[in-house]
Design a protein around this motif. Structure first.
Motif, mmCIF file in Angstrom:
data_model
loop_
_atom_site.group_PDB
_atom_site.id
_atom_site.type_symbol
_atom_site.label_atom_id
_atom_site.label_comp_id
_atom_site.label_asym_id
_atom_site.label_seq_id
_atom_site.Cartn_x
_atom_site.Cartn_y
_atom_site.Cartn_z
ATOM 1 N N ALA A 1 0.835 -1.200 0.000
ATOM 2 C CA ALA A 1 0.000 0.000 0.000
ATOM 3 C C ALA A 1 0.876 1.259 0.000
ATOM 4 O O ALA A 1 0.568 2.248 -0.683
ATOM 5 N N ALA A 2 1.959 1.222 0.756
ATOM 6 C CA ALA A 2 2.878 2.365 0.780
ATOM 7 C C ALA A 2 3.461 2.603 -0.614
ATOM 8 O O ALA A 2 3.561 3.753 -1.076
ATOM 9 N N ARG A 3 3.832 1.534 -1.281
ATOM 10 C CA ARG A 3 4.372 1.665 -2.641
ATOM 11 C C ARG A 3 3.296 2.192 -3.591
ATOM 12 O O ARG A 3 3.571 3.031 -4.462
ATOM 13 N N ALA A 4 2.055 1.717 -3.407
ATOM 14 C CA ALA A 4 0.956 2.137 -4.278
ATOM 15 C C ALA A 4 0.696 3.633 -4.165
ATOM 16 O O ALA A 4 0.523 4.320 -5.177
ATOM 17 N N ALA B 1 7.589 -2.651 0.294
ATOM 18 C CA ALA B 1 7.497 -1.226 -0.010
ATOM 19 C C ALA B 1 8.466 -0.819 -1.116
ATOM 20 O O ALA B 1 8.251 0.194 -1.802
ATOM 21 N N VAL B 2 9.541 -1.552 -1.291
ATOM 22 C CA VAL B 2 10.573 -1.285 -2.309
ATOM 23 C C VAL B 2 11.113 0.139 -2.129
ATOM 24 O O VAL B 2 11.771 0.423 -1.146
ATOM 25 N N ASP B 3 10.789 1.057 -3.053
ATOM 26 C CA ASP B 3 11.340 2.413 -2.965
ATOM 27 C C ASP B 3 10.432 3.367 -2.192
ATOM 28 O O ASP B 3 10.607 4.580 -2.249
ATOM 29 N N ALA B 4 9.459 2.823 -1.453
ATOM 30 C CA ALA B 4 8.566 3.671 -0.655
ATOM 31 C C ALA B 4 8.789 3.460 0.839
ATOM 32 O O ALA B 4 7.889 3.694 1.646
ATOM 33 N N VAL B 5 10.007 3.047 1.190
ATOM 34 C CA VAL B 5 10.327 2.826 2.606
ATOM 35 C C VAL B 5 10.178 4.122 3.392
ATOM 36 O O VAL B 5 9.779 4.116 4.560
ATOM 37 N N ARG C 1 7.495 7.328 7.782
ATOM 38 C CA ARG C 1 6.720 8.495 8.209
ATOM 39 C C ARG C 1 5.284 8.136 8.584
ATOM 40 O O ARG C 1 4.519 8.997 9.028
ATOM 41 N N ALA C 2 4.896 6.880 8.399
ATOM 42 C CA ALA C 2 3.504 6.480 8.635
ATOM 43 C C ALA C 2 3.089 6.745 10.081
ATOM 44 O O ALA C 2 3.855 6.536 11.020
ATOM 45 N N THR C 3 1.868 7.228 10.237
ATOM 46 C CA THR C 3 1.297 7.482 11.557
ATOM 47 C C THR C 3 0.498 6.264 11.985
ATOM 48 O O THR C 3 -0.265 5.702 11.197
ATOM 49 N N THR D 1 3.689 5.814 -5.715
ATOM 50 C CA THR D 1 3.770 5.853 -7.178
ATOM 51 C C THR D 1 2.752 6.827 -7.768
ATOM 52 O O THR D 1 2.907 7.289 -8.898
ATOM 53 N N MET D 2 1.718 7.174 -6.994
ATOM 54 C CA MET D 2 0.708 8.119 -7.444
ATOM 55 C C MET D 2 0.878 9.500 -6.797
ATOM 56 O O MET D 2 -0.026 10.330 -6.809
ATOM 57 N N GLY D 3 2.053 9.738 -6.195
ATOM 58 C CA GLY D 3 2.354 11.065 -5.669
ATOM 59 C C GLY D 3 1.804 11.366 -4.293
ATOM 60 O O GLY D 3 1.822 12.520 -3.856
ATOM 61 N N ILE D 4 1.304 10.357 -3.589
ATOM 62 C CA ILE D 4 0.776 10.556 -2.235
ATOM 63 C C ILE D 4 1.763 9.949 -1.249
ATOM 64 O O ILE D 4 2.229 8.831 -1.443
#
Length: 227
Positions: free
Chosen positions: A12-15, A41-45, A50-52, A18-21
């Motif tokens: 979900a973090a990666r998703a 997460a690959v490149d969305a670590v 930062r996840a709350t 990739t859409m700018g969120i």
């Protein structure tokens, strides 16, 4: 809401990224942080880091002024609905008034009726079968991303700020208390009426000033009935 698989959190973090969120909020995740989430997460670590993490949905959306829940099932009482494509454009409009939240449910059971009651709208992704959590996140974020090219938030802020979700919840609690006191609400079956009233007020997109006025009326009603 309460994701049970850390891999889905990472996906979900990666998703979203990739859409700018880049803002992700997790309510009672079963396993987080977790190495599996990091791997998926690959490149969305950085989004994961930062996840709350919140203990309740009310806490997670407390400051939001526009909240949309995702669901794949029918409810007993119709709730205002918005199509994913329409939602994409609506998000950019609503950001002018305050933070926006898109709420995704549990992998196995989605969002409960009580949780959907906290949302102003619900949206459903048309599909032959139910989607994986990360896939559903990807579809909604794609619509938001695509709408960014043609829908822009209003530059001029509205005169009165929209009421945050936590303020609406205080209004609904106050309203229920007063309706019980004056005998209008049947304490044996309170949810159906309150759910309908929620829909009325949520469609209105009340400002904080309007919420204050309504709560003032409720307080005056309490005072008059206690004399």
């Amino acid at each position: 809401m309460e994701p049970s698989h850390p891999g889905n959190i990472g996906a979900a973090a990666r998703a979203v990224k990739t859409m700018g969120i880049e803002q992700l909020v997790l309510v009672n995740p079963k396993r987080f942080p977790d190495p599996e989430a990091t791997v998926r997460a690959v490149d969305a670590v950085d989004v994961l880091e930062r996840a709350t993490v919140c203990s309740s949905l009310k806490e997670a959306i407390g400051q939001c002024t526009f909240v949309v829940g995702t669901t794949a099932r029918k409810r007993g009482l119709a709730c205002p609905q918005i199509a994913p494509r329409e939602l994409g454009a609506r998000v950019w409009q609503e950001l002018a008034g305050g933070p926006v939240a898109i709420v995704f449910g549990r992998e196995s059971s989605g969002l409960s009726n009580d949780e959907l009651d906290l949302c102003q709208f619900v949206t459903a992704i048309p599909s032959m079968k139910s989607l994986n959590l990360a896939a559903a996140v990807q579809v909604i974020c794609y619509e938001i991303f695509m709408a960014a090219g043609g829908a822009h938030a209003v530059d001029v802020e509205s005169e009165d700020a929209l009421a945050a979700s936590m303020e609406l919840e205080r209004l609904f609690e106050h309203l229920q208390t007063v309706l019980l006191e004056i005998g209008f609400l049947d304490p044996r079956q309170p949810k159906l009426l309150m759910r309908r009233l929620r829909h009325v007020y949520q469609r209105a997109q009340l400002t904080q000033v309007e919420v204050n006025i309504l709560r003032g009326i409720l307080s005056a009603t309490e005072d008059s009935t206690s004399r």
